[in-house]
Write a protein that holds these residues in place. Structure first.
Motif, PDB file in Angstrom:
ATOM      1  N   TYR A   1     -32.484 -15.860 -25.398  1.00 34.97           N
ATOM      2  CA  TYR A   1     -33.696 -16.306 -26.184  1.00 34.97           C
ATOM      3  C   TYR A   1     -33.337 -16.171 -27.760  1.00 34.97           C
ATOM      4  N   MET A   2     -32.618 -15.236 -28.367  1.00 34.02           N
ATOM      5  CA  MET A   2     -32.362 -14.896 -29.708  1.00 34.02           C
ATOM      6  C   MET A   2     -31.237 -16.154 -30.154  1.00 34.02           C
ATOM      7  N   THR A   3     -30.392 -16.563 -29.348  1.00 36.25           N
ATOM      8  CA  THR A   3     -29.584 -17.601 -29.518  1.00 36.25           C
ATOM      9  C   THR A   3     -30.235 -19.120 -29.806  1.00 36.25           C
ATOM     10  N   GLY A   4     -31.233 -19.266 -28.842  1.00 36.73           N
ATOM     11  CA  GLY A   4     -32.150 -20.315 -29.001  1.00 36.73           C
ATOM     12  C   GLY A   4     -32.917 -20.393 -30.217  1.00 36.73           C
ATOM     13  N   LEU A   5     -33.446 -19.023 -30.385  1.00 36.58           N
ATOM     14  CA  LEU A   5     -34.376 -19.041 -31.681  1.00 36.58           C
ATOM     15  C   LEU A   5     -33.746 -19.288 -32.930  1.00 36.58           C
ATOM     16  N   LEU A   6     -32.492 -19.044 -32.940  1.00 33.68           N
ATOM     17  CA  LEU A   6     -31.775 -19.404 -34.125  1.00 33.68           C
ATOM     18  C   LEU A   6     -31.562 -20.632 -34.466  1.00 33.68           C
ATOM     19  N   ILE A   7     -31.301 -21.332 -33.367  1.00 32.70           N
ATOM     20  CA  ILE A   7     -31.174 -23.027 -33.466  1.00 32.70           C
ATOM     21  C   ILE A   7     -32.567 -23.530 -33.838  1.00 32.70           C
ATOM     22  N   PHE A   8     -33.758 -22.827 -33.435  1.00 31.25           N
ATOM     23  CA  PHE A   8     -35.018 -23.345 -33.545  1.00 31.25           C
ATOM     24  C   PHE A   8     -35.474 -23.344 -35.024  1.00 31.25           C
ATOM     25  N   LEU A   9     -34.891 -22.040 -35.359  1.00 32.53           N
ATOM     26  CA  LEU A   9     -35.434 -21.822 -36.860  1.00 32.53           C
ATOM     27  C   LEU A   9     -34.519 -22.622 -37.930  1.00 32.53           C
ATOM     28  N   GLY A  10     -33.023 -22.873 -37.424  1.00 30.81           N
ATOM     29  CA  GLY A  10     -32.288 -23.919 -38.285  1.00 30.81           C
ATOM     30  C   GLY A  10     -33.126 -25.364 -38.299  1.00 30.81           C
ATOM     31  N   LEU A  11     -33.390 -25.794 -37.117  1.00 36.85           N
ATOM     32  CA  LEU A  11     -34.059 -26.943 -37.006  1.00 36.85           C
ATOM     33  C   LEU A  11     -35.526 -27.040 -37.849  1.00 36.85           C
ATOM     34  N   LEU A  12     -36.094 -25.772 -37.698  1.00 33.00           N
ATOM     35  CA  LEU A  12     -37.529 -25.931 -38.315  1.00 33.00           C
ATOM     36  C   LEU A  12     -37.223 -25.944 -40.070  1.00 33.00           C
ATOM     37  N   GLY A  13     -36.320 -25.030 -40.442  1.00 33.69           N
ATOM     38  CA  GLY A  13     -35.800 -25.497 -41.828  1.00 33.69           C
ATOM     39  C   GLY A  13     -35.415 -26.520 -42.314  1.00 33.69           C
ATOM     40  N   THR A  14     -34.757 -27.392 -41.445  1.00 30.08           N
ATOM     41  CA  THR A  14     -34.252 -29.028 -41.383  1.00 30.08           C
ATOM     42  C   THR A  14     -35.701 -29.520 -41.637  1.00 30.08           C
ATOM     43  N   PHE A  15     -36.648 -29.474 -40.921  1.00 32.39           N
ATOM     44  CA  PHE A  15     -37.816 -30.528 -40.953  1.00 32.39           C
ATOM     45  C   PHE A  15     -38.705 -30.124 -42.087  1.00 32.39           C
ATOM     46  N   TRP A  16     -38.557 -28.869 -42.489  1.00 35.17           N
ATOM     47  CA  TRP A  16     -39.371 -28.446 -43.669  1.00 35.17           C
ATOM     48  C   TRP A  16     -38.602 -28.924 -44.974  1.00 35.17           C
ATOM     49  N   GLY A  17     -37.473 -28.902 -45.074  1.00 35.51           N
ATOM     50  CA  GLY A  17     -36.798 -29.430 -46.235  1.00 35.51           C
ATOM     51  C   GLY A  17     -36.963 -30.946 -46.218  1.00 35.51           C
ATOM     52  N   LEU A  18     -36.840 -31.710 -44.965  1.00 34.21           N
ATOM     53  CA  LEU A  18     -37.035 -33.094 -45.071  1.00 34.21           C
ATOM     54  C   LEU A  18     -38.459 -33.493 -45.446  1.00 34.21           C
ATOM     55  N   LEU A  19     -39.659 -32.689 -45.057  1.00 36.28           N
ATOM     56  CA  LEU A  19     -40.782 -32.875 -45.463  1.00 36.28           C
ATOM     57  C   LEU A  19     -41.143 -32.743 -46.939  1.00 36.28           C
ATOM     58  N   LEU A  20     -40.210 -31.728 -47.476  1.00 36.81           N
ATOM     59  CA  LEU A  20     -40.397 -31.553 -48.838  1.00 36.81           C
ATOM     60  C   LEU A  20     -39.580 -32.621 -49.646  1.00 36.81           C
ATOM     61  N   THR A  21     -38.802 -33.208 -49.047  1.00 34.02           N
ATOM     62  CA  THR A  21     -37.932 -34.378 -49.829  1.00 34.02           C
ATOM     63  C   THR A  21     -38.620 -35.526 -49.762  1.00 34.02           C
ATOM     64  N   ILE A  22     -39.359 -35.912 -48.538  1.00 33.16           N
ATOM     65  CA  ILE A  22     -40.114 -36.979 -48.597  1.00 33.16           C
ATOM     66  C   ILE A  22     -41.315 -37.083 -49.623  1.00 33.16           C
ATOM     67  N   GLY A  23     -41.841 -35.880 -49.691  1.00 35.93           N
ATOM     68  CA  GLY A  23     -43.167 -35.447 -50.317  1.00 35.93           C
ATOM     69  C   GLY A  23     -42.880 -35.888 -51.866  1.00 35.93           C
ATOM     70  N   SER A  24     -41.479 -35.213 -52.251  1.00 34.22           N
ATOM     71  CA  SER A  24     -41.010 -35.274 -53.814  1.00 34.22           C
ATOM     72  C   SER A  24     -40.547 -36.836 -54.144  1.00 34.22           C
ATOM     73  N   VAL A  25     -39.835 -37.406 -53.044  1.00 35.39           N
ATOM     74  CA  VAL A  25     -39.334 -38.791 -53.524  1.00 35.39           C
ATOM     75  C   VAL A  25     -40.532 -39.660 -53.496  1.00 35.39           C
ATOM     76  N   SER A  26     -41.638 -39.479 -52.747  1.00 35.35           N
ATOM     77  CA  SER A  26     -43.027 -40.328 -53.076  1.00 35.35           C
ATOM     78  C   SER A  26     -43.450 -39.975 -54.324  1.00 35.35           C
ATOM     79  N   GLU A  27     -43.576 -38.654 -54.804  1.00 37.16           N
ATOM     80  CA  GLU A  27     -44.237 -38.310 -56.154  1.00 37.16           C
ATOM     81  C   GLU A  27     -43.104 -39.055 -57.224  1.00 37.16           C
TER      82      GLU A  27
END
Length: 381
Positions: free
Chosen positions: A129-155
């Motif tokens: 479960y912890m191995t899968g959790l690390l992968i999930f947190l990495g993907l969560l950070g990826t999508f979070w960063g992409l959301l920030l990037t898209i919002g900043s580009v639009s601004e």
């Protein structure tokens, strides 16, 4: 059995290599960590907990292996081992028959192995479960960063003013506006890198812990297979047709086989006891023979002493007559003194010989009494 420390050293060596790489890449890792400290700290925390859990999985096998080795080959004077946790049901099953020859049926062995396998799998679920959790947190950070990037580009695109016609001002606005999207990309890639790297580390540790547990399980299965009794399950032909044994008949046959094995062990112990008794009787006979020879030698010595005392009677009489005669001279007196000295030495030697003979007789009699007492104690057994 294979000690689990072998796999533990392998895990520690891998962690040392990972720590060395982290030290070498510390400037870049520090920059990546600073892009999103909260999420990256959570990823590192999960990684540390997973490392500690996998190390614990290997260390928990040590008392199990020690208990099993002590049960298979108990040592005299060794302290009692605490009851194991993983092998608890098997320990409670074998504890009542520890002094006897163990024998399991095939269904009992399979039941024990299935219980141990389920416990091992249950202990590894948290690591997976912890191995899968690390992968999930990495993907969560990826999508979070992409959301920030898209919002900043639009601004940035919305804040650009093309109507002024000043290219330098437009370029400066573009550089200022792209700082936030680049920060979002840094958050995305740093979280993905830390999450996937942590999953890689935990994956190797989980693999090594699984190898240690599988080795323990396989060696335990081999040992249990050596003490498992197989039954044919088929009776002889009755009327030309073979039929399977009913459950109660199979149980009765197994109970009969166990009773026969118990009777065989009792007879073997009786044979060993009779052999020990025969050996003790032979030893006692030898001791009694030696004691008889010593008693005969003592009697011969006493007869010789009595003969010497009887031969000294006439000499003493003549010496007494010589002392009573008034014409005794100095020569006779000298002979008398020498005779007295000789008699004193002779009496002293006789006394010492009697004391020594008496002590030897006492020691041999005590030895015979102890031997007879030991035989009397062993006879009821």
């Amino acid at each position: 059995m294979t000690p689990p420390l072998r796999f533990l050293w392998r895990m520690l060596g891998f962690l040392a290599v990972v720590a060395a790489l982290a030290v070498v890449l510390s400037p870049e890792l520090g920059t990546a960590f600073a892009t999103n400290p909260v999420l990256n700290a959570l990823i590192i925390g999960v990684l540390l907990v997973g490392i500690a859990w996998n190390l614990r999985q290997v260390l928990t096998l040590r008392p199990e292996v020690a208990w099993l080795e002590n049960f298979r080959g108990p040592r005299q004077g060794a302290p009692a081992m605490p009851a194991p946790r993983l092998l608890g049901p098997m320990a409670s099953m074998f504890q009542s028959r520890r002094t006897e020859r163990l024998s399991l049926s095939a269904p009992a062995m399979r039941s024990v192995l299935d219980g141990i396998a389920s416990r091992l799998d249950e202990s590894r679920e948290l690591s997976r479960y912890m191995t899968g959790l690390l992968i999930f947190l990495g993907l969560l950070g990826t999508f979070w960063g992409l959301l920030l990037t898209i919002g900043s580009v639009s601004e940035v695109i919305g804040g650009m003013s093309v109507g002024s016609g000043d290219l330098n001002q437009l370029f400066n606005q573009l550089k200022t506006g792209l700082a936030q999207p680049l920060k979002g990309m840094g958050t995305a890639f740093s979280s993905s890198m830390l999450g996937l790297s942590g999953a890689l580390v935990l994956g190797f540790l989980d693999l090594t812990a699984g190898q240690a547990q599988n080795r323990f399980y396989n060696e335990l299965e081999e040992w249990l297979a050596g003490i498992t009794r197989l039954s044919s399950g088929v009776l002889g032909d009755a009327g030309g047709e073979g039929g399977s044994v009913p459950a109660y008949v199979q149980a009765l046959l197994e109970q009969t086989a166990e009773n026969l094995e118990g009777l065989q062990r009792i007879l073997a112990r009786g044979e060993e006891g009779r052999a020990q008794t025969s050996q003790a009787m032979m030893t006692l006979t030898e001791r009694l023979s030696v004691l008889t020879d010593q008693i005969r030698a003592s009697q011969t010595l006493m007869l010789r002493v009595a003969e010497q005392q009887a031969s000294l009677g006439p000499v003493l009489q003549r010496l007494a007559d010589a002392q009573a005669a008034p014409a005794a001279d100095e020569v006779v007196r000298g002979h008398l003194r020498n005779t007295e000295i000789y008699l004193a030495r002779l009496l002293e030697e006789l006394t010492n010989g009697r004391v020594q003979s008496t002590a030897e007789l006492r020691s041999e009699i005590k030895l015979v009494a102890r031997t007879i007492a030991a035989l009397a104690e062993e006879a009821p057994r």
